[in-house]
Design a protein around this motif. Structure first.
Motif, mmCIF file in Angstrom:
data_model
loop_
_atom_site.group_PDB
_atom_site.id
_atom_site.type_symbol
_atom_site.label_atom_id
_atom_site.label_comp_id
_atom_site.label_asym_id
_atom_site.label_seq_id
_atom_site.Cartn_x
_atom_site.Cartn_y
_atom_site.Cartn_z
ATOM 1 N N VAL A 19 46.883 32.764 46.388
ATOM 2 C CA VAL A 19 46.977 33.571 45.591
ATOM 3 C C VAL A 19 45.291 33.805 44.756
ATOM 4 O O VAL A 19 44.867 32.759 44.572
ATOM 5 C CB VAL A 19 48.058 33.283 44.341
ATOM 6 N N ARG A 20 45.156 35.081 44.651
ATOM 7 C CA ARG A 20 43.463 35.280 44.118
ATOM 8 C C ARG A 20 43.662 36.562 43.345
ATOM 9 O O ARG A 20 44.445 37.211 43.474
ATOM 10 C CB ARG A 20 42.525 35.476 45.174
ATOM 11 N N PRO A 21 42.549 36.327 42.370
ATOM 12 C CA PRO A 21 42.601 37.647 41.166
ATOM 13 C C PRO A 21 42.376 38.757 42.330
ATOM 14 O O PRO A 21 41.746 38.814 43.316
ATOM 15 C CB PRO A 21 41.434 37.216 40.542
ATOM 16 N N GLY A 22 42.833 39.926 41.809
ATOM 17 C CA GLY A 22 42.685 41.336 42.488
ATOM 18 C C GLY A 22 43.937 41.421 43.171
ATOM 19 O O GLY A 22 44.056 42.447 44.029
ATOM 20 N N HIS A 23 44.988 40.697 43.503
ATOM 21 C CA HIS A 23 46.221 40.966 44.260
ATOM 22 C C HIS A 23 47.379 41.129 43.287
ATOM 23 O O HIS A 23 47.325 40.974 41.994
ATOM 24 C CB HIS A 23 46.439 39.849 45.090
#
Length: 42
Positions: A19-23
């Motif tokens: 999980v990463r920012p922007g998803h």
């Protein structure tokens, strides 16, 4: 009926699937009537 669930489980366990920012998580679910607020809070 072959759903290939074992293959999907294996793919989910490897690779760059963190999980990463922007998803975003997009679901196509219809919550039970009266539970929309709780579902959206989830």
């Amino acid at each position: 009926m072959d759903t290939r669930s074992g293959l999907y489980a294996e793919l989910a366990a490897v690779g760059l699937y963190g999980v990463r920012p922007g998803h975003a998580l997009i679901t196509m679910v219809e919550p039970h009537p009266g539970h929309e607020y709780a579902y959206n809070r989830w």
